[in-house]
Every structure is written in C-alpha cells, then in structure tokens.
Enzyme design. Sequence first.
Site, PDB file in Angstrom:
ATOM      1  N   LYS A   1       0.824  -1.229   0.000  1.00 37.49           N
ATOM      2  CA  LYS A   1       0.000   0.000   0.000  1.00 37.49           C
ATOM      3  C   LYS A   1       0.841   1.254   0.000  1.00 37.49           C
ATOM      4  CE  LYS A   1       0.969  -1.538   4.017  1.00 37.49           C
ATOM      5  NZ  LYS A   1       0.747  -2.714   4.842  1.00 37.49           N
TER       6      LYS A   1
ATOM      7  N   ASP B   1       0.667   4.138   7.968  1.00 38.70           N
ATOM      8  CA  ASP B   1       0.165   2.967   7.232  1.00 38.70           C
ATOM      9  C   ASP B   1      -1.351   3.085   7.035  1.00 38.70           C
ATOM     10  OD1 ASP B   1       0.633  -0.067   6.435  1.00 38.70           O
ATOM     11  OD2 ASP B   1      -1.085  -0.052   7.800  1.00 38.70           O
TER      12      ASP B   1
ATOM     13  N   LYS C   1      -3.525   3.490   3.469  1.00 33.92           N
ATOM     14  CA  LYS C   1      -4.688   2.664   3.109  1.00 33.92           C
ATOM     15  C   LYS C   1      -5.929   3.534   2.902  1.00 33.92           C
ATOM     16  CE  LYS C   1      -2.812  -1.306   5.580  1.00 33.92           C
ATOM     17  NZ  LYS C   1      -2.622  -1.896   6.912  1.00 33.92           N
TER      18      LYS C   1
ATOM     19  N   GLY D   1      -1.022 -10.312   8.954  1.00 34.15           N
ATOM     20  CA  GLY D   1      -0.604 -11.683   9.253  1.00 34.15           C
ATOM     21  C   GLY D   1      -0.478 -12.505   7.989  1.00 34.15           C
TER      22      GLY D   1
END
Length: 436
Positions: free
Chosen positions: A105, A201, A205, A302
């Site tokens: 991203k 982050d 996004k 994850g």
Amino acid sequence: MEKTRVAIVGMGTVGTGVARLLLDHGDRLARHAGRVLWLEKAVVRDLSRDRGIDLPSGILTTDLSEVLDHPQIEVVAHLIGGIEPARTIMLQLLESGKDVVTANKALLAQHGEELFDRARSLGRTIAFEASVGGGIPIIANISQCFSANQVVSLRGILNGTSNYIISQMSDRGVEYVTALSRAQQLGYAEADPSMDVDGSDAAQKLAILAHLAFGVRVSWRDIHRQGLEAFELEDIRYAFELGYRIRLLATAQLIDDNLELHVSPTLVRIGRPLAEVRGAYNAITVVGDAVGDMFFHGQGAGQMPTASAVVADMIDTASGRTNITFRRLQLWSDRQCAIEMIPYSKTAGRYYLRFIVADEPGVLSQITGILGWHRISISSIIQHEPSENQDERYVPLVIMTHECTEADAAKAHAEIRKLPSVGMHSVRLRVYEAGH
Ligand code: NAP
Ligand code: HSE
C-alpha cells in the site's frame, strides 16, 4: 487443465504464505481458477535464510531476471515492502509483460498514478486486494459491489499492528514495547514499524480507499494523522470509565460534497462494532446512499489472511477477471473529480481532553471559561483524587466536550495548556458517536 505460470518476488511473511497456498492447495486453486497456478520462481535476497517452507528445487533464486526474462511466467506476486526497490521492480515486471499482484500500500499510495498509467499503456494489470484490510475483501467490495451507490462515509480500523498493541495494553495490561515486539514477531508489523504506530500505514490505506470510493487523488502525506503517541495507558482507562474504547480510526466522510479525511486515535462507544475489534483484526464500516451501512471485519494483517487476498487476486488475474475490472475502473487516471478536501481545522466532532492540573481553587473555572469562550460546550468532567504514589498537589482532569470544530478545540486546548496551574502534558482525542 491449462497452466498459468506464476512467480513470487519477496518471500517474507506474506510471500511465504502465498507459496504455502500455491503448493499445498494447488487442486483447490485450480478448481477456482479453471487452470493450474504453477509456481515457477520465487525471488529472494538471501538463499540461505530459513523461510519455514520447503520449496521444490529450482524455484528459489536471487536473480530477478529469471522472472523478467521467463516468457511463460504471466502473473507475479510482488511482495516487497517500502518504496525502492519495490517501485523499480514493479515497473520492470510490467515492462517485461507480467501482470502484477501486490500487497504494498505504501507504494500504491505514493506512486499509484505512475504505476497504473504504465500498466495501462503496456496492456497489463495490477491487482491489490491485500494492500488494505489484509484478508478482508474491501477493495473488491468498494470498487465493484458498491458501484450502484455514492459512498457517503467510510470508517475503519486499518492497521492491525496498532490495534493489536492497543488491545494488548487495554485487555491484558501488556506494556507498549512488549506488545509492539509481539506484533513484529507475529508478522503484523511493517519492516519500519513506526509507519504502523504513527498512523502513516492507515493513512496510506485510507488514501487508496478514498480514491476507490470517492475518486479523489490525495497524497497520503496530506491526510492529517496521529498515532499511538497521542495517548497513554491512563487514557485507555479513563475512556473505559466513560464507556468508550480507544481505536485508531481512519475516517472518510462526505459532507456537502466535500471530503473529510483523517486518521485519529478516537474514543468509540463500547458495544459499537468498531469498538469491539480486537487484536490484529481490521474492520471497516462503509455507508452507501442506496445500500445503507455495511460492516466488514476480519484479520487485517498476518501471513495467511494476507496471502489469502493475494492468491485470490492471482486467481482473478489468471482467469481474466482482473483485466475487465482494471480497464473499467481507470484508477489513478486523468479522470476529473469534483470533490474537494475539507481542511482538517474545519472538521467537527466531540473531544476528550485530559490535563494535569494544580488542585487549587479557581482552576476549573479558568478551564471551563476558556472552553466557553471558544463556544465549546462541556458534556462531562471527571476529576479523580490523586492516587497514593502521585504528587497530591496535582490531579488529572478529564473533560468530554459536545461537538465543536477542530480549530476551536485546538485553540482552546493550546490556551488551557498555557495556564500556570495546568501542566504542559495533556491529551486531546476525537470521539466518535454515531452509527457504527
Ligand atoms: P517482509 O516479511 O519484510 O518481507 C519482504 C520480503 O521482501 C523479504 O523477504 C525480503 O527479502 C524481500 N525483498 C526485499 N527486497 C528485495 C529484493 N530487492 N529482491 C527480492 N526480495 C526482496 O514483509 P511482508 O510482511 O511479507 O510484507 C510484504 C508487503 O506486504 C509489504 O508491502 C507490506 O506492507 C504488505 N503487507 C503485509 C502484511 C502483513 O501482515 N505482513 C499485510 C498486508 C500487506 P529477505 O527475506 O531476503 O530480506
Ligand atoms: N503492518 C500492517 C498492519 C500490515 O499492521 O496492518 C497489513 O497491511
């Protein structure tokens, strides 16, 4: 059955998960793709590093040209983080005729325009479901399933690492540093985890989602953002006492055809779905003018959740579906967008304020006076007795306000901090009340 040869560039947390799915569940993927996805090459920097996976011999290489020059490799999962060499490698892949799937991203939020233009001019595609929300199919939903709607608002917990840290601190009493280190061990955090915890982050996004939902092209750096540095464990406790949990919330809201965008640690009322999102889970509430509100919830970071989204994109690319949506959406193209950004200072909301004040007559009236002067109405005030090991001359004061503008809240906050009886250390957080 026909075969599509694929490659992975970057075999870290996500790349290894992608290899696992391709190698361990090939039959299932072939049924869904209508063709075999054949892992031909995986490019790494260091051949000797144990990646916890046994790859058939001949797959692992340090030489990117084995992918670029391989005429039969059609689809490449680009799973390197950061900007460079990730950007150059993505351009090389496109130029050598590969369709690309990415989870990066940061790269899309910064260079989306250049990369999508290049892909379009070369007749190639870029799929990026895993770039937002990990395993949650939020990109496909916003860009396809909401196409009958004007999206009105979008609110989400978009960073798994910070939500994991907040949950560990509030639910288990774990120290910040320990929680961050666990998030890194679990493969949730970025190589530079400061991007996770300072809101960058989530802003990257949010820039991607805002582009899909509203057509705006906004640099993630222009999105006002705050991260976990903005509050402390005691704010989590006071928020709980007031009936709220703190969540790092990314907000995009259309107000009179203009767009409010920010990433802010926010008090969300306990019981609301966004308040109950725990661990590395992400959640996004999207409101469309026809469909109403929808709530998406799932593992936002994850290995396997993210690999799930990457491989779904690889299947869509191999089967030709990505090509159709990629052409239709014209993302990061020259299309004009009439929506303007609302300056952050003009956004409105309720606020949580915490000060350390001298426990003496008249202090409270000075503080409430400043709030009143800025037309800020108080909803509640809590003042606790100092605890046993605290200096008893000072007490924490927590104020919840009614709705006011960010500009008024910021000015009042700054003036209160200058009062001689108020300590410089203070906290100001947004409060989210309505809907989800
Ligand atoms: P990671 O564990 O740090 O893995 C990145 C891999 O890229 C490393 O294995 C590294 O190689 C490799 N690499 C770096 N430069 C390279 C080069 N020039 N050539 C070949 N390989 C190179 O990162 P990750 O967590 O898998 O994340 C990958 C991407 O997915 C990032 O953009 C991240 O933001 C995104 N993402 C991650 C998650 C998550 O939960 N982890 C979720 C969603 C999206 P070495 O092993 O040799 O160092
Ligand atoms: N570091 C990111 C997070 C990975 O914690 O959410 C998923 O994009």
